[in-house]
Write a protein that holds these residues in place. Structure first.
Motif, short mmCIF file in Angstrom:
data_model
loop_
_atom_site.label_atom_id
_atom_site.label_comp_id
_atom_site.label_asym_id
_atom_site.label_seq_id
_atom_site.Cartn_x
_atom_site.Cartn_y
_atom_site.Cartn_z
N ALA A 83 0.93 -1.26 0.03
CA ALA A 83 0.04 0.07 0.06
C ALA A 83 0.79 1.09 0.25
O ALA A 83 1.98 1.05 0.40
CB ALA A 83 -0.98 -0.03 1.26
N PRO A 84 0.30 2.23 -0.44
CA PRO A 84 1.25 3.68 -0.43
C PRO A 84 1.65 3.97 1.20
O PRO A 84 1.34 3.51 2.08
CB PRO A 84 0.21 4.64 -0.78
CG PRO A 84 -0.95 3.98 -1.58
CD PRO A 84 -1.02 2.57 -0.92
N ASP A 85 2.81 4.68 1.07
CA ASP A 85 3.50 5.19 2.13
C ASP A 85 4.04 3.86 3.18
O ASP A 85 4.24 4.04 4.40
CB ASP A 85 2.60 5.83 3.28
CG ASP A 85 2.07 7.18 2.51
OD1 ASP A 85 0.78 7.38 2.50
OD2 ASP A 85 2.69 7.84 1.41
N GLY A 86 4.35 2.99 2.67
CA GLY A 86 4.95 1.86 3.18
C GLY A 86 4.18 0.80 4.02
O GLY A 86 4.52 0.34 4.97
N CYS A 87 2.62 1.14 3.95
CA CYS A 87 1.61 0.34 4.70
C CYS A 87 1.38 -0.94 3.93
O CYS A 87 1.92 -1.22 2.93
CB CYS A 87 0.19 1.08 4.83
SG CYS A 87 0.34 2.65 5.53
N VAL A 88 0.79 -1.96 4.79
CA VAL A 88 0.72 -3.17 4.59
C VAL A 88 -0.92 -3.57 4.50
O VAL A 88 -1.62 -3.13 5.39
CB VAL A 88 1.26 -4.44 5.58
CG1 VAL A 88 1.04 -5.75 5.00
CG2 VAL A 88 2.85 -4.01 5.57
N LEU A 89 -1.48 -3.75 3.24
CA LEU A 89 -3.00 -4.45 3.29
C LEU A 89 -3.21 -5.44 3.84
O LEU A 89 -2.48 -6.54 3.61
CB LEU A 89 -3.35 -4.17 1.69
CG LEU A 89 -3.28 -3.09 0.93
CD1 LEU A 89 -3.57 -3.11 -0.43
CD2 LEU A 89 -4.28 -1.97 1.92
N ASP A 90 -4.31 -5.53 4.70
CA ASP A 90 -4.55 -6.68 5.36
C ASP A 90 -5.43 -7.68 4.19
O ASP A 90 -6.53 -7.35 3.66
CB ASP A 90 -5.75 -6.52 6.44
CG ASP A 90 -6.03 -7.69 7.21
OD1 ASP A 90 -6.51 -7.61 8.39
OD2 ASP A 90 -6.02 -8.97 6.59
N PRO A 91 -4.89 -8.98 3.93
CA PRO A 91 -5.47 -9.75 2.86
C PRO A 91 -6.80 -10.09 3.17
O PRO A 91 -7.58 -10.28 2.24
CB PRO A 91 -4.58 -10.97 2.82
CG PRO A 91 -3.98 -10.92 4.34
CD PRO A 91 -3.81 -9.56 4.51
N VAL A 92 -7.38 -9.94 4.36
CA VAL A 92 -8.83 -10.51 4.66
C VAL A 92 -9.70 -9.30 4.44
O VAL A 92 -10.72 -9.27 3.85
CB VAL A 92 -8.85 -11.05 6.02
CG1 VAL A 92 -10.33 -11.28 6.53
CG2 VAL A 92 -8.00 -12.22 6.26
N THR A 93 -9.38 -8.13 4.95
CA THR A 93 -10.24 -6.86 5.08
C THR A 93 -9.89 -6.12 3.81
O THR A 93 -10.86 -5.18 3.21
CB THR A 93 -10.19 -6.29 6.37
OG1 THR A 93 -8.99 -5.65 6.52
CG2 THR A 93 -10.47 -6.90 7.47
#
Length: 444
Positions: free
Chosen positions: A390-400
């Motif tokens: 995700a932008p800005d070094g974030c991590v997307l939760d694969p579930v939500t």
């Protein structure tokens, strides 16, 4: 490759070595001056810890430390017994058992202390000497009491009277180190706060929670082996038959056919408690009385009562059919199993906490390159799939599908967990990781 120095661990290890040397010197009949010369000698490897204290804090601090170690070692040596052989060990433990069985354990707390002391004697017999290891949970399960009660008994009865000495507090999977010794039966050795009203409605010895009498001041006569075998049953829990029934059974097993006056002396139980407890045991058919004397039923130790032919119908309500049936009748069935389940859950939670602490405080690994120590980068978790970026070094939760607030992506594409315990921001962590990797690549 060397590990970063762990000063606390090295200090604890050095103190244990110093204490062991001090005990050896004390047993040899030497003085503190000879111990000081030995530890501060530059060629003596065992005195490194004392010499380090002298270098860091000065000679006076080192001498004061040696004095404290010597005082502890002298006290330990004067209050311990050197075991010369296995036969001598058996003699020492037998003498301890005899001392325990002949000591008056007055009051509810005194009888609880007897259970705890018998549990430690069991551990000592397994360990092969008075020095043994035991945790609080292990002792509470063996004695059939709660940890809260166990701690109260430690602090108010057993430790002040010298029956038990905790030499080292347990940590991790290792229990505390205890030394079992001959204590003092003097009830006045325990400082107890007086009642704020100073009335006569409370016993004068609050630590024992019972009025002492001339009958209970005599030498006791118990079979502690029977007590140690029965005290773990739910039937002898606090709201069941209790500790009074336990010591009465132990007294009657040691010497059958005793009158109430004799039982009051041999069990150290007051007459009021004695009559009440004998009545409860008689209701189960576990004890019988003939005239003025009382005795155990033939199978009382297994928890089976009977109805003698000469007994009146109203004397025995229902003969017991095992200790589990007695516990069920008193509503204490399952107390021991629930206690063990709670202790197992506490042990598991404690172990998980230790593992998390170990992971968070793992020692850094370094290599020496051209006289410099280069930190080896710690291994990172698996790389983050592109779909989770995700932008800005974030991590997307694969579930939500939303951004996970506690996770970030490092510059090398691996996960970083940000927790309140972290002392650096994400940018600082990323910069430190990049610097460490750069030094590592240059060194290799």
């Amino acid at each position: 490759m060397v590990l970063r120095a762990d000063r606390q661990g090295a200090a604890e290890h050095g103190h244990r070595i110093t204490a062991a040397i001090a005990c050896h010197v004390a047993r040899a009949g030497c003085t503190v001056d000879e111990l000081t010369r030995l530890l501060l000698h530059p060629d003596h490897e065992g005195g490194r810890h004392a010499r380090n204290i002298a270098l860091r804090s000065g000679q006076s601090r080192a001498l004061a430390y040696i004095g404290r170690v010597w005082a502890s070692a002298s006290f330990a040596v004067s209050n311990t017994t050197m075991l010369e052989s296995r036969h001598h060990t058996y003699e020492v433990l037998a003498a301890l058992r005899d001392r325990i069985e002949t000591t008056p354990w007055r009051g509810e707390r005194g009888r609880t202390a007897l259970r705890v002391l018998r549990a430690h004697l069991n551990f000592a017999e397994i360990a092969g000497g008075p020095l043994h290891h035991a945790s609080e949970r292990q002792t509470a399960e063996e004695a059939g009491i709660s940890r809260t009660t166990l701690r109260v008994v430690y602090e108010t009865v057993l430790k002040p009277r010298g029956w038990l000495r905790r030499l080292r507090v347990g940590h991790g999977r290792e229990g505390s180190t205890w030394y079992l010794a001959e204590g003092s039966p003097d009830r006045h050795s325990i400082p107890v706060a007086q009642s704020r009203f100073r009335t006569t409605q409370y016993p004068p010895d609050l630590a024992l929670e019972e009025w002492p009498t001339s009958e209970t001041d005599t030498t006791a006569d118990l079979d502690s082996t029977v007590i140690g075998r029965l005290m773990g049953y739910d039937a002898f829990a606090r709201h069941g038959l209790g500790s009074a029934a336990l010591v009465i059974i132990g007294a009657l097993h040691a010497r059958a056919a005793q009158t109430v006056a004799e039982l009051a002396g041999s069990s150290s139980v007051s007459r009021a408690t004695l009559y009440r407890t004998l009545r409860r045991l008689a209701d189960h058919g576990l004890v019988h009385h003939s005239g003025e004397t009382w005795a155990l039923a033939p199978h009382a130790l297994e928890g089976f009562g009977d109805r003698p032919p000469e007994a009146a119908p109203e004397e025995i309500v229902e003969p017991a059919r095992g200790w589990e049936a007695v516990a069920t009748r008193h509503g204490t069935a399952g107390v021991a199993s629930r206690r063990k389940a709670v202790h197992a859950a506490e042990r598991a939670a404690y172990q998980r906490a230790l593992e998390r602490l170990s992971e968070h405080r793992s020692k850094a690994v370094v290599i020496v390159r051209d006289g410099r120590q280069v930190v080896v980068p710690a291994p990172r978790p698996d790389e983050v799939p592109t779909a989770w970026h995700a932008p800005d070094g974030c991590v997307l939760d694969p579930v939500t599908g939303s951004a996970a607030p506690d996770w970030r992506i490092a510059t090398d594409g691996r996960l970083i967990l940000i927790t309140p315990a972290d002392q650096r921001s994400y940018d600082e962590l990323a910069a430190a990781h990049a610097e460490a990797r750069s030094e590592w690549e240059c060194a290799t």
